[in-house]
Design a protein around this motif. Structure first.
Motif, PDB file in Angstrom:
ATOM      1  N   ALA A   8       0.777  -1.107  -0.186  1.00  0.00           N
ATOM      2  CA  ALA A   8       0.078   0.030   0.124  1.00  0.00           C
ATOM      3  C   ALA A   8       0.766   1.152   0.048  1.00  0.00           C
ATOM      4  N   ILE A   9       0.382   2.098  -0.730  1.00  0.00           N
ATOM      5  CA  ILE A   9       1.167   3.695  -0.785  1.00  0.00           C
ATOM      6  C   ILE A   9       0.278   4.769  -0.292  1.00  0.00           C
ATOM      7  N   SER A  10       0.900   5.328   0.634  1.00  0.00           N
ATOM      8  CA  SER A  10       0.389   6.461   0.983  1.00  0.00           C
ATOM      9  C   SER A  10       0.158   7.558   0.179  1.00  0.00           C
ATOM     10  N   GLU A  11      -1.060   8.348   0.401  1.00  0.00           N
ATOM     11  CA  GLU A  11      -1.332   9.509  -0.397  1.00  0.00           C
ATOM     12  C   GLU A  11      -0.059  10.560  -0.194  1.00  0.00           C
ATOM     13  N   ASN A  12       0.709  10.576   0.742  1.00  0.00           N
ATOM     14  CA  ASN A  12       1.828  11.480   0.844  1.00  0.00           C
ATOM     15  C   ASN A  12       3.084  11.176   0.552  1.00  0.00           C
ATOM     16  N   ASP A  13       3.226   9.885   0.277  1.00  0.00           N
ATOM     17  CA  ASP A  13       4.477   9.197  -0.359  1.00  0.00           C
ATOM     18  C   ASP A  13       5.266   9.988  -1.496  1.00  0.00           C
ATOM     19  N   PRO A  14       6.635  10.320  -1.333  1.00  0.00           N
ATOM     20  CA  PRO A  14       7.098  11.083  -2.474  1.00  0.00           C
ATOM     21  C   PRO A  14       7.119  10.323  -3.684  1.00  0.00           C
ATOM     22  N   PHE A  15       6.716   8.777  -3.560  1.00  0.00           N
ATOM     23  CA  PHE A  15       6.569   7.995  -4.873  1.00  0.00           C
ATOM     24  C   PHE A  15       5.708   8.630  -5.888  1.00  0.00           C
ATOM     25  N   TRP A  16       4.648   9.450  -5.497  1.00  0.00           N
ATOM     26  CA  TRP A  16       3.783   9.757  -6.527  1.00  0.00           C
ATOM     27  C   TRP A  16       4.500  10.820  -7.410  1.00  0.00           C
ATOM     28  N   ASN A  17       5.208  11.748  -6.717  1.00  0.00           N
ATOM     29  CA  ASN A  17       6.080  12.641  -7.815  1.00  0.00           C
ATOM     30  C   ASN A  17       6.969  11.860  -8.750  1.00  0.00           C
ATOM     31  N   GLN A  18       7.448  10.918  -8.339  1.00  0.00           N
ATOM     32  CA  GLN A  18       8.511  10.084  -8.950  1.00  0.00           C
ATOM     33  C   GLN A  18       7.705   9.372 -10.002  1.00  0.00           C
ATOM     34  N   LEU A  19       6.480   8.674  -9.737  1.00  0.00           N
ATOM     35  CA  LEU A  19       5.666   8.117 -10.750  1.00  0.00           C
ATOM     36  C   LEU A  19       5.206   9.063 -11.922  1.00  0.00           C
ATOM     37  N   PHE A  20       4.924  10.090 -11.664  1.00  0.00           N
ATOM     38  CA  PHE A  20       4.248  11.059 -12.528  1.00  0.00           C
ATOM     39  C   PHE A  20       5.523  12.013 -13.270  1.00  0.00           C
ATOM     40  N   SER A  21       6.664  11.881 -13.036  1.00  0.00           N
ATOM     41  CA  SER A  21       7.661  12.407 -13.820  1.00  0.00           C
ATOM     42  C   SER A  21       8.535  11.520 -14.753  1.00  0.00           C
TER      43      SER A  21
END
Length: 723
Positions: free
Chosen positions: A25-38
């Motif tokens: 599970a990935i939290s909404e605040n995880d820096p992962f999302w910025n990495q995924l979207f780049s």
């Protein structure tokens, strides 16, 4: 995905996508999302690459479907995107390129996943996947929010509220594409969907107040035909230090998006004209999908209500209080764009929709003094009938039929003089009225249909348009007059041939032929009455007129003829049905000629000349039981002017004959011409028109939408062309 360039074939192995779809599970605040979207990868530019993207997405989705009930990562992804959209307008105003680019990428991922989910599962299952959240084993979250509805509402707000700038062009197109995908469940059902979760979201709840604003935005996107920003650094301006990794990625995806916009990227589009405005194209397709949604049980389609009631910006009259979802739009701009865009099916379908359903638009267009700008593109569609699909031709014909219901239109088109119609190749037309050109093209379309497609609706609508115009024929071009008469004569000769094959006593007389030639046979009576039963009616509904009476008479005639046949006889030929259709066309053409002679004889010496030239053939049919009544006036005109020509001598030039005709028109007593009911046909949609329009609209989406691909083997709504 992530901060590296990717190839489509590498997507299933991409570490960021594997984590998104994996068991963690990935939290909404995880820096992962910025990495995924780049991320940056070469955007698909062909149906093959789009197919690869679809297959790669399916691989990711299978894993996501398995793990999402435990991780809730789909809901987390959606919530991250929703949070970003709330800041999108401010980001556009502040020229925050990177934020907008990443938000676009988030939407792109959601759209790809959503497309596969909708294809592979029911709406109820899809809705359930958006409710899953991270939870411990044995616990269950009962959050009442409907994330799927919130996503749809957010897409609508993005489309309507985000200012259209170079940096927001791609995300605007993607939002419209996502809405099309949202509604694409229809593609995977053979029957027209009359109730669905997506329909419910759009027709009630928080989405409903945006109805008129969304329709207006989509219309203006179509009107403006905004081109995508050119590839290059002005979309993501390079910093003085040369930028860096993130700038390079942004520039790469911008160039990739430009590539997909300019090179196409949709299967089965090889023959389509170059797409100059993806935003306009996608907006028009979404608008047509929305307008053609079926009504809910107790709620009419609000998007259709909006399209049927909007007014001109120059119209200051108040809207009726009973009309919801109203707005105003610049009719002059709309008219100009519609005239320019008729090469596409979807623009012609929009024109049809507006003319048929919006009285304000229809009144405005019929009052224009430059109707040739609209009519000529429609005529060109019909002229190149061999190159167009049948639906496009049919829509063009219905538009002509709707226009010809107006007497003012029928008069004005003969006052518009055109010069050098280059696309008309049968004959050099250096100068001709718009009305005469319309007649030539419609007759050519009938002729093509009779020899090739044999579609009864097609030729009936052609004949109905000519019939509506006939009382206002004015100064017909000699070639137009000649074609009216020669086309009628062609069918008169065909009628003689078929009658001979059906009834000739000299043929070997089998049981079948005795049946066909028996004078008292009920089949013969029905055949001889076919035309009068079908086309003598001046009812308003062409469809009822043809599909009910025509089919019933033919069925009775065929059954009667076949009833006398033994099982060992050879199959009944098509002569009976051919003769019936030919008689329909002859009857209608004679009524058109008669209407012109009765109402505007003095305006059309060229028609009288052409009629006299072929008088021998017409005289053979003066006592024909199917045409005897309508032949009275034609026979009178032929006799009257033939007598005057005989009195003038044997050797007469064309000019002298025309002069005698013009003089004779004044001398012909008008009371000797029998009055018939005015020829008027009105277009009426069939019952349940959605059975035709919904598959048609979705076939346009399938073939014309930018950057969207569906596996043809999954399509259930309409038949796919064989490769």
């Amino acid at each position: 995905m992530g901060s590296n360039s990717s190839k489509i074939s590498d997507l299933p192995k991409n570490e960021y996508l594997k984590r998104l779809s994996g068991p963690e599970a990935i939290s909404e605040n995880d820096p992962f999302w910025n990495q995924l979207f780049s991320f940056s990868f070469s955007a698909p530019t062909s149906s093959t690459e789009l197919k690869l993207l679809e297959e790669a997405t399916i691989s990711v989705c299978k894993s996501l479907v398995e793990n999402n009930p435990r991780t809730g990562n789909l809901a987390a992804l959606t919530k991250v995107f929703l949070a970003r959209t709330r800041e999108l307008r401010l980001s556009a105003e502040c020229q925050n390129h990177i934020f907008i680019w990443q938000t676009h990428n988030a939407l792109f991922i959601i759209c790809c996943l959503l497309k596969v989910f909708i294809c592979e599962m029911s709406e109820e299952e899809l809705q359930l996947h958006f409710t899953y959240e991270e939870k411990l084993p044995g616990t269950y979250s009962s959050d009442s929010e409907d994330l799927l509805e919130e996503l749809l509402c957010s897409l609508i707000q993005l489309i309507t509220d985000t200012p259209l700038l170079d940096i927001t062009y791609e995300i605007s197109v993607e939002a419209i594409s996502a809405m099309i995908v949202f509604l694409s469940c229809q593609l995977f059902h053979k029957e027209v969907l009359r109730q669905s979760i997506s329909h419910k979201y759009l027709m009630q709840g928080p989405c409903l107040p945006y109805t008129s604003k969304l329709v207006k935005t989509l219309l203006y996107n179509f009107i403006r035909q905004e081109k995508p920003p050119p590839p290059g650094t002005h979309v993501f301006p390079q910093q003085s230090d040369g930028g860096g990794l993130l700038y390079g990625l942004a520039s790469g995806v911008a160039t990739g998006l430009w590539t997909v916009f300019t090179l196409g990227g949709v299967g089965s589009k090889a023959a389509s004209p170059e797409l100059t405005s993806p935003l306009a194209n996608q907006s028009l397709l979404l608008l047509l999908v929305l307008v053609n949604l079926t009504d809910a049980p107790d709620i009419p389609n609000p998007y259709r209500q909006a399209v049927t009631s909007f007014k001109n910006t120059q119209d200051s009259s108040p809207f009726p209080s009973s009309v919801p979802h109203t707005f105003q739009i610049n009719f002059n701009s709309l008219y100009t764009t519609l005239c320019e865009q008729q090469t596409s099916d979807q623009a012609t379908l929009l024109l049809y929709t507006l003319l048929h359903q919006n009285a304000n638009v229809r009144t405005y267009m019929l009052a224009r003094t430059d109707m040739e700008n609209l009519v000529l593109p429609i005529l060109e569609i019909l002229y190149h009938v061999e190159e167009r699909n049948s639906h496009h031709v049919y829509m063009a014909l219905i538009i002509l039929l709707i226009l010809t219901e107006d007497d003012g239109f029928n008069r004005s088109i003969h006052e518009v003089i055109l010069k050098n119609i280059t696309w008309y190749s049968e004959r050099v037309l250096t100068e001709i009225s718009l009305g005469s050109l319309l007649i030539l093209v419609v007759i050519r379309t009938i002729q093509y249909n009779m020899t090739r497609t044999r579609d009864k609706y097609l030729h009936t609508n052609c004949l109905a348009a000519l019939a509506n115009m006939s009382a206002q024929f004015r100064s017909l071009h000699q070639y137009a007059a000649q074609r009216i008469i020669s086309y009628t004569c062609r069918h008169l000769r065909r009628c003689v041939y078929l009658s001979d094959r059906l009834y000739s006593p000299r043929s070997p007389r089998s049981a079948r032929q005795r049946c066909l030639s028996a004078p008292s046979d009920s089949g013969e009576e029905l055949l001889s009455l076919t035309c009068s039963h079908i086309l003598r009616s001046y009812a308003s509904s062409l469809f009822s007129l043809l599909s009910k009476k025509h089919n019933k008479v033919l069925e009775q005639a065929t059954q009667s003829l076949r009833g006398s046949l033994s099982s060992s006889d050879v199959p009944l030929p098509d002569y009976a049905q051919d003769l019936s259709v030919i008689e329909e066309v002859i009857r209608m053409m004679l009524e058109i000629i008669n209407s012109c002679l009765t109402n505007s004889l003095h305006h059309n010496p060229n028609l009288v000349y052409a009629l006299l030239y072929k008088r021998d053939l017409f005289e053979q049919f003066r006592t024909h039981p199917s045409f005897q009544d309508i032949m009275q006036n034609i026979d009178l005109v032929i006799s009257f002017f033939s007598s005057r020509l005989l009195q003038s001598g044997a050797e007469l030039s064309v000019e002298r004959v025309l002069e005698i005709i013009k003089q004779g028109v004044v001398a012909l007593p008008k009371d000797r011409l029998k009055k018939f009911p005015e020829l008027k046909f009105k277009y009426v949609e069939e019952e349940q028109p959605e059975e035709f329009f919904i598959p048609y609209v979705w076939s346009l989406v399938y073939n014309s939408a930018v950057g969207l691909y569906w596996n043809p083997q999954d399509i259930q709504l309409f038949a796919m062309d064989s490769d």
